[in-house]
Design an enzyme around this catalytic site. Structure first.
Site, PDB file in Angstrom:
ATOM      1  N   ASP A  67       0.812  -1.210   0.000  1.00 48.97           N
ATOM      2  CA  ASP A  67       0.000   0.000   0.000  1.00 48.97           C
ATOM      3  C   ASP A  67       0.851   1.267   0.000  1.00 48.97           C
ATOM      4  OD1 ASP A  67       0.924  -0.514   2.564  1.00 48.97           O
ATOM      5  OD2 ASP A  67      -1.052  -0.852   3.410  1.00 48.97           O
ATOM      6  N   ASN A 136      -7.576  -3.014  14.279  1.00 46.80           N
ATOM      7  CA  ASN A 136      -8.948  -3.305  13.842  1.00 46.80           C
ATOM      8  C   ASN A 136      -8.981  -4.470  12.843  1.00 46.80           C
ATOM      9  OD1 ASN A 136      -7.838  -2.229  11.539  1.00 46.80           O
ATOM     10  ND2 ASN A 136      -9.295  -0.555  11.321  1.00 46.80           N
ATOM     11  N   HIS A 138      -7.265  -4.794  10.106  1.00 46.90           N
ATOM     12  CA  HIS A 138      -7.045  -4.512   8.682  1.00 46.90           C
ATOM     13  C   HIS A 138      -5.775  -5.207   8.208  1.00 46.90           C
ATOM     14  CE1 HIS A 138      -4.712  -0.455   9.446  1.00 46.90           C
ATOM     15  NE2 HIS A 138      -3.879  -1.467   9.442  1.00 46.90           N
ATOM     16  N   GLU A 143      -9.731  -1.834   5.282  1.00 51.65           N
ATOM     17  CA  GLU A 143     -10.356  -1.542   6.566  1.00 51.65           C
ATOM     18  C   GLU A 143     -11.635  -2.375   6.725  1.00 51.65           C
ATOM     19  OE1 GLU A 143      -8.592   0.023   8.505  1.00 51.65           O
ATOM     20  OE2 GLU A 143      -7.964   2.004   7.848  1.00 51.65           O
TER      21      GLU A 143
END
Ligand code: F6R
Length: 249
Positions: A67, A136, A138, A143
């Site tokens: 990313d 979380n 991800h 996400e």
């Protein structure tokens, strides 16, 4: 899922670097999928040292990063392009032509995402993908959401991710709100996956990844379906797992 629990961050970093060494020893022209963030820094340090000692040779290796922030120049010291050069590429014998990272400064997002997916495919696909995991759950910047996204795409970062990443910037407002990321589908296509996680803050995400329902609200849960995945964890990240489900190293 194979799970290896190591004593601490140093041991995780060493173990992860040894896995990359094995991969490159078996296939010198391996295609590596790489991650940024604080977790892989120790693994990269080990790889730099191994390269210095001529134990590992990156001359034929190709890399693709997961990313990149959107609209953050590559010269910005928080861009993932900058991070990868500072933490690995500048110190190993990799051919710069063999490094690819999504171009977050693109004027045509769709064309850049298509280019990225096509280049990975043309290279023969990723042999081993290194992943971190967000608090979380991800992976990359996929996400929690209502759909699993397949290919490389633009995402809006979660408020919790912006908060977690604010530690690298002067303040929270400087954290980019968007990023380009490989999709869950692209990650899943990797022949092998190695997820590394350390610290108590990751324990719940790891628990949900290993035992939870496979749902896009827990992006890493999809990894339960991959047939060649190893999780390398420190004791804190593994603290909610049943002891019989992992090996200790
Ligand atoms: C980085 C990435 C992210 C990180 C994750 C964990 O390329 O894709 O998914 O792996 O946010 O970050 P750290 O390692 O900083 O806890």
């Amino acid at each position: 899922m194979r799970i290896i629990v190591c004593e601490d961050y140093e041991a995780v970093s060493k173990k992860a670097a040894q896995m990359i060494l094995s991969q490159i020893t078996l296939k010198p022209n391996s295609i590596l999928g790489l991650a940024t963030g604080s977790t892989p820094v120790g693994m990269y340090k080990n790889l730099i040292q191994m390269n210095k000692e001529k134990v590992i040779d990156f001359s034929e290796v190709k890399t693709f990063n997961l990313d990149e922030y959107y609209n953050l120049p590559r010269t910005n010291n928080q861009s993932y392009y900058y991070f990868m050069h500072e933490n690995l590429f500048n110190y190993i014998n990799i051919n710069p032509a063999n490094i690819d990272i999504p171009n977050g400064m693109t004027e045509n997002i769709e064309a850049e995402c298509d280019r990225y997916d096509a280049t990975i495919k043309e290279a023969g696909g990723i042999d081993i993908q290194v992943l971190g995991i967000g608090n979380n759950a991800h992976i990359g910047f996929n996400e929690p959401t209502v759909n699993f996204e397949k290919g490389t795409h633009l995402v809006q970062l979660d408020e919790s991710t912006i908060e977690a990443n604010a530690r690298f910037f002067n303040n929270k407002d400087e954290v980019p709100k968007n990023a380009l990321t490989m999709g869950v589908g692209s990650i899943f296509k990797s022949k092998k996956i190695m997820l590394i996680a350390c610290g108590e803050a990751k324990a719940e995400a790891i628990y949900n990844t290993v035992y939870g329902k496979v749902v896009p609200e827990v992006p890493a849960s999809i990894l339960q379906f991959h047939n060649d995945i190893v999780l390398i964890l420190d004791k804190e990240a593994a603290k909610l797992l049943n002891k019989e489900d992992y090996k200790t190293a």
